[in-house]
Write a protein that holds these residues in place. Structure first.
Motif, PDB file in Angstrom:
ATOM      1  N   ASN A  95      43.804  38.872  27.690  1.00 52.02           N
ATOM      2  CA  ASN A  95      42.744  38.660  28.675  1.00 52.02           C
ATOM      3  C   ASN A  95      41.366  38.801  28.048  1.00 52.02           C
ATOM      4  OD1 ASN A  95      43.444  38.272  31.680  1.00 52.02           O
ATOM      5  ND2 ASN A  95      45.006  39.708  30.988  1.00 52.02           N
ATOM      6  N   ILE A  96      41.204  39.827  27.215  1.00 52.33           N
ATOM      7  CA  ILE A  96      39.906  40.057  26.586  1.00 52.33           C
ATOM      8  C   ILE A  96      39.481  38.855  25.754  1.00 52.33           C
ATOM      9  CG2 ILE A  96      38.755  41.384  24.764  1.00 52.33           C
ATOM     10  CD1 ILE A  96      38.732  42.891  27.321  1.00 52.33           C
ATOM     11  N   LEU A  99      38.725  35.816  28.119  1.00 51.11           N
ATOM     12  CA  LEU A  99      37.495  35.950  28.886  1.00 51.11           C
ATOM     13  C   LEU A  99      36.258  35.839  28.003  1.00 51.11           C
ATOM     14  CD1 LEU A  99      38.631  38.841  31.251  1.00 51.11           C
ATOM     15  CD2 LEU A  99      38.255  36.453  31.888  1.00 51.11           C
ATOM     16  N   ALA A 124      32.823  43.528  30.609  1.00 50.78           N
ATOM     17  CA  ALA A 124      34.191  43.449  31.116  1.00 50.78           C
ATOM     18  C   ALA A 124      34.594  44.747  31.821  1.00 50.78           C
ATOM     19  CB  ALA A 124      35.157  43.149  29.977  1.00 50.78           C
ATOM     20  N   ALA A 128      35.724  44.872  35.658  1.00 54.26           N
ATOM     21  CA  ALA A 128      37.075  45.367  35.930  1.00 54.26           C
ATOM     22  C   ALA A 128      37.018  46.557  36.884  1.00 54.26           C
ATOM     23  CB  ALA A 128      37.768  45.748  34.631  1.00 54.26           C
ATOM     24  N   MET A 135      41.271  48.767  32.387  1.00 54.25           N
ATOM     25  CA  MET A 135      40.928  48.002  31.191  1.00 54.25           C
ATOM     26  C   MET A 135      42.149  47.706  30.326  1.00 54.25           C
ATOM     27  SD  MET A 135      37.915  46.769  30.683  1.00 54.25           S
ATOM     28  CE  MET A 135      37.773  46.607  28.901  1.00 54.25           C
ATOM     29  N   LEU A 138      43.460  44.325  30.757  1.00 48.91           N
ATOM     30  CA  LEU A 138      42.749  43.230  30.106  1.00 48.91           C
ATOM     31  C   LEU A 138      43.130  43.084  28.637  1.00 48.91           C
ATOM     32  CD1 LEU A 138      39.151  43.450  31.635  1.00 48.91           C
ATOM     33  CD2 LEU A 138      41.100  42.083  32.373  1.00 48.91           C
ATOM     34  N   LYS A 139      43.811  44.082  28.101  1.00 45.80           N
ATOM     35  CA  LYS A 139      44.289  43.975  26.721  1.00 45.80           C
ATOM     36  C   LYS A 139      45.621  43.234  26.648  1.00 45.80           C
ATOM     37  CE  LYS A 139      42.004  48.332  25.546  1.00 45.80           C
ATOM     38  NZ  LYS A 139      42.198  49.755  25.160  1.00 45.80           N
ATOM     39  N   ALA A 154      42.640  40.086  38.413  1.00 49.44           N
ATOM     40  CA  ALA A 154      42.212  39.646  37.082  1.00 49.44           C
ATOM     41  C   ALA A 154      41.378  38.373  37.172  1.00 49.44           C
ATOM     42  CB  ALA A 154      43.432  39.420  36.188  1.00 49.44           C
ATOM     43  N   GLN A 158      37.480  37.683  36.068  1.00 46.81           N
ATOM     44  CA  GLN A 158      37.015  36.498  35.347  1.00 46.81           C
ATOM     45  C   GLN A 158      35.804  35.891  36.053  1.00 46.81           C
ATOM     46  OE1 GLN A 158      39.868  33.325  35.059  1.00 46.81           O
ATOM     47  NE2 GLN A 158      38.445  31.932  34.078  1.00 46.81           N
TER      48      GLN A 158
END
Length: 249
Positions: A95-96, A99, A124, A128, A135, A138-139, A154, A158
């Motif tokens: 995700n990171i 994004l 972020a 979030a 967080m 998002l990883k 999620a 974004q």
């Protein structure tokens, strides 16, 4: 901000939109409701530029520009955001990473410098937190192994990071429990309630509109808008159903 005039669209030779006309002003949240098969998702896909949807008649302008003449990435860079009813999984991409690439590609298109890794992580983390998404999520790979509610949160993260001018949200409330619905709805309010922004909110249910209170509500049926009113129209739909409302329309 958005002006749709007499829009006709088809997919695989089947006509879906049949002369749809709609205007959304800056600072406005406009809800679209309608029965299954009415053309709600088709409208969202046409605005987003999804391949396979052929516009046979009509026009769509976004902030005075011909939206239908833009490629999907150009629409995104111009400030259009499309929220999917069923967000897709992207195995192998975090995700990171996803994004940051999305944001910096849009910044480049606007002539802005890319965000550094540190500045991006700060942004972020802020977005979030707004959606109560850890967080650590998002990883992980984009939407892989996420619940329905996690995927929608999620996606709203974004939207917060990209900070679009106009959001087209296709049944964002589907698959959400009561708590997730409120978090997502409040996230929409925090990110998109702005005099310079606009929202086209496609939904079946009053429950999301109790949180994201729309300025206008339109009913889409058989590929066209059959009635437009204030928030009370959604409440009337909840009480009477589509058949009664469309019969009077």
């Amino acid at each position: 901000m958005l002006e749709i005039n007499n829009l006709h669209a088809e997919i695989d030779g089947k006509q879906i939109l049949n002369g749809l006309t709609l205007t959304v002003a800056a600072g406005e949240v406009h809800a679209i409701m309608g029965p299954n098969g009415a053309g709600k998702s088709t409208l969202a896909y046409v605005l987003g530029g999804r391949p396979g949807y052929e516009m046979t008649e009509g026009s769509v302008t976004f902030m005075g520009e011909d939206l239908l003449d833009m490629e999907p990435h150009e629409r995104a860079a111009a400030g259009i955001f499309l929220g999917f009813q069923y967000p897709v999984e992207i195995p192998g991409v975090s995700n990171i990473q996803f994004l940051r690439e999305a944001l910096n590609s849009q910044r480049k298109a606007r002539g802005d410098e890319p965000l550094s890794g540190g500045d991006f992580l700060k942004l972020a983390k802020e977005k979030a937190g707004l959606l109560k998404l850890d967080m650590d999520m998002l990883k992980r790979q984009v939407n892989v192994g996420f619940s329905g509610g996690e995927k929608k949160r999620a996606e709203m993260v974004q939207m917060g990071i990209l900070d679009p001018k106009f959001a087209v949200l296709d049944e964002t409330d589907s698959g959400l429990d009561i708590d997730a619905l409120r978090v997502v709805g409040e996230g929409i309010n925090a990110i998109m309630r702005d005099p310079a922004k606009g929202v086209l909110l496609i939904t079946h249910y009053q429950r999301l509109l109790d949180v994201v209170k729309p300025d206008k509500v339109s009913i889409l049926a058989a590929g066209r808008i059959v009635q437009t009113g204030g928030p009370e129209l959604a409440q009337q739909l909840e009480e009477e159903g589509y058949d009664a409302i469309m019969a009077s329309a």
